[in-house]
Design an enzyme around this catalytic site. Structure first.
Site, PDB file in Angstrom:
ATOM      1  CE  LYS B 176      23.689  43.513  74.752  1.00 28.56           C
ATOM      2  NZ  LYS B 176      23.102  43.978  76.027  1.00 28.56           N
ATOM      3  CD  GLU B 251      28.757  29.246  80.280  1.00 32.68           C
ATOM      4  OE1 GLU B 251      27.675  28.669  80.511  1.00 32.68           O
ATOM      5  OE2 GLU B 251      29.212  30.167  80.970  1.00 32.68           O
ATOM      6  CB  CYS B 285      25.336  28.933  83.507  1.00 37.04           C
ATOM      7  SG  CYS B 285      27.073  29.308  83.705  1.00 37.04           S
ATOM      8  CD  GLU B 386      19.846  27.468  83.349  1.00 34.90           C
ATOM      9  OE1 GLU B 386      19.863  27.327  82.114  1.00 34.90           O
ATOM     10  OE2 GLU B 386      20.859  27.748  84.011  1.00 34.90           O
TER      11      GLU B 386
END
Lengths: 105, 498
Positions: B176, B251, B285, B386
């Site tokens: 997906k 991750e 990331c 973040e």
């Protein structure tokens, strides 16, 4: 940190209740592409040291102790926006909406 | 009919509901395509197709060499479509076409080639130490049906990190892609179809994270879930996967530090730290979004950063001279703006950027100037959360010990960098950082050969490299005893007294 509800957040929770039978929980967390955001999950466990920082009706809002320390005395409002492409597993994305945190107006 | 349909069991199909959703060009706001929107029923169909392909199809039963031939053709087909894929990736996600050619399509193709090589060359069985003098060996076997969910920042690369190791090792998958940037993953499904990957080995469904993602992470026919995205969704996936004890690799988030010592080459380190932060607008990331700078060079390093950052050219991602395109969506732009306002409230010193660029060419796109905050304290929200936007926080450190302490003061541990002319000093810092990857005098250099995984709340397991390949295999131990005389088996005496 204190998170206050709003009519928009209450409408999202009410609409999700029509579709979900389980216990609803809101968490404040995130990282990566979600940045820090609210998440509405069904039958979800929060960390055992997480703290309750607010509620939308009878749905509690939880955050980790690190986040609570980081945010200090901030007062925030949980609202919702139309976002048909929102990801995140937060269950209101099925309705094309996304919960968001905003400063009180 | 949708421009892009779902790819299930080797067939292109509309969603059962008939619904579709539009995807947009973030540089102009224009609609690109309508994509079929999967729901629970479509997702279950895809999982069942993958299950059949695994339980009954040829793919898991082929040799590594046979699978390698197909996976290698997959990689070749990606390279053959390089210009088109790079342009489409830039249109759908807002990254530049320069990044598209080098990072997106290049890495994607190379990943398929690398995992083809692993399938062909890595042993699928190995000797183990004997037990009670009898030989033992290990067999590597595919895990089964893998549900894979990828984010919007590097759609092609993230898809390749999931698809290539999984199918090379003999698994079947349901992928997906993110709804904001689904197009290039669907192009990969077209390639799978063209090169003759057996039906059901690779299925692609697009749709909301909640309904589609929940089914993928919890369906009993799924054996493994692999996800790249936020830490909170990673935690959610672990819970959804728990009742049926699925294998999980995650991750997740990061707030990586770039440690800058006082013996640097200013130009190299400034360019490098900016590359580490602003590459693809910081929507990466492993971005080094905290520069932890030695006090002896702090002021001059900030001047060098600002001078360089202001040379970064924003513009149309399709123009090869553009350094930086728009952010991926209106939501991401708004998040960036909110964090910049927060940084100012927290008392950080804005030294460049901090606003949308002016000009007609930027009017309809989600553009934001590369933004640098100096005098950031690591306890500020802009240093701990973040942002996933073009915002760098510069933090002063008295010495290397303090730099390491600051770098490690984060719930995340995904990556990091050390910038120094003294490699031994840099290694001393790198080895003390609690993080999965550290680059010395570089950043973002992820390759198919090297394992990538997060410490702390940045992830579970590894992707890429041999470790990443083995994450898609079960390890079965076989003990071989050719002695069928009960009397010689002394272990039996623990139960049988006579």
């Amino acid at each position: 940190v204190r998170v206050h509800s709003s009519p928009e957040a209450e409408a999202v929770v009410a609409a999700v209740r029509e579709r979900r039978r389980g216990t609803l929980t809101i968490t404040l967390s995130g990282g990566c592409c979600d940045s820090t955001a609210p998440f509405l999950f069904e039958d979800h466990l929060v960390g055992r040291d997480w703290l309750r920082v607010g509620a939308v009706g009878d749905v509690d809002v939880w955050a980790s102790p690190q986040l609570v320390a980081l945010w200090g005395e901030d007062e925030l409002v949980l609202s919702a926006v139309e976002d048909p492409l929102a990801e995140s597993f937060s269950v209101e994305t099925d309705l094309g909406r996304r919960l968001v945190l905003r400063a009180p107006s | 009919m949708s421009d892009y349909q779902l790819y299930i069991d080797g067939q292109w199909t509309e969603a059962e509901s008939g619904e579709s959703f539009p995807t947009f060009n973030p540089a102009t706001g224009e609609k690109i395509a309508d994509v079929a929107k999967a729901g629970e029923a479509d997702t279950v169909k895809a999982i069942e197709a993958a299950r059949r392909a695994f339980d009954e199809g040829p793919w898991p039963r082929m040799s590594g060499k046979e699978r390698a031939d197909v996976v290698r053709r997959f990689g070749e087909a990606i390279f053959a479509k390089m210009a088109d894929l790079a342009a489409l990736e830039a249109r759908d996600g807002g990254g530049t076409v320069r990044k598209g050619m080098l990072a997106d399509v290049g890495t994607c193709g190379a990943t398929f080639q690398k995992f083809a090589e692993y399938a062909e060359t890595l042993p699928d069985r190995e000797d183990l130490p004997p037990a009670m003098g009898k030989p033992n060996y290990l067999m590597y076997e595919p895990i089964g049906v893998c549900a894979q969910i990828t984010p919007w920042n590097f759609p092609l690369v993230m898809a390749s990190w999931k698809i290539a190791p999984a199918i090379a090792a003999g698994n079947t998958i349901v992928l997906k892609p993110a709804s904001v940037t689904p197009l290039t993953a669907l192009e990969l499904a077209k390639i799978a179809d063209e090169i003759g990957l057996p039906p059901g080995v690779m299925n692609v469904v697009c749709g909301p994270g909640a309904s589609v993602g929940e089914v993928m992470a919890s369906h009993p026919a799924v054996d493994k879930v692999a996800f790249t995205g936020s830490t909170e969704v990673g935690a959610r996936i672990m819970q959804l996967a728990a009742p049926t004890v699925k294998k999980v690799t995650l991750e997740l988030g990061g707030k990586s530090a770039a440690v800058v010592t006082d013996d640097i080459d200013l130009d190299h380190a400034a360019k490098g730290v900016l590359f580490g932060t602003f590459f693809h607008n910081g929507q990466v990331c492993e971005s080094g979004t905290r520069a932890v700078v030695n006090a002896n060079v702090y002021d001059e390093f900030i001047d060098a950063l600002v001078e360089r950052a202001e040379k970064i050219t924003l513009g149309d991602p399709q123009n090869p001279m553009t350094d930086q395109g728009p952010l991926v969506s209106a939501g991401q732009l708004e998040t960036t703006e909110r964090y910049v306002a927060l940084g100012l409230e927290e008392g950080a010193r804005l030294v460049t950027g901090g606003k949308r660029p002016e000009g007609e060419e930027f009017a309809n796109g989600f553009y934001y100037e590369p933004t640098i905050f100096a005098d950031v304290d690591n306890s500020m929200r802009i240093a701990q959360e973040e942002i996933f936007g073009p915002v760098l926080s510069v933090i002063k450190a008295a010495d290397d010990d303090e730099a390491v302490r600051i770098a490690n003061d984060s719930i995340y541990g995904l990556a990091g960098a050390v910038w120094s002319n003294d490699v031994e000093r840099a290694k001393g810092i790198a080895e003390r950082m609690r993080t999965g990857t550290v680059w010395i005098n570089d950043h973002h250099l992820l390759t198919p050969d090297h394992p990538f995984g997060g410490y702390k709340q940045s992830g579970v397991g590894y992707e890429m490299g041999e470790y990443g390949y083995r994450e898609y295999q079960m390890k079965k131990r076989i003990h071989v005893d050719d002695d069928t005389n009960a009397a010689s088996h002394i272990t039996f005496s623990m139960l049988h007294s006579s």
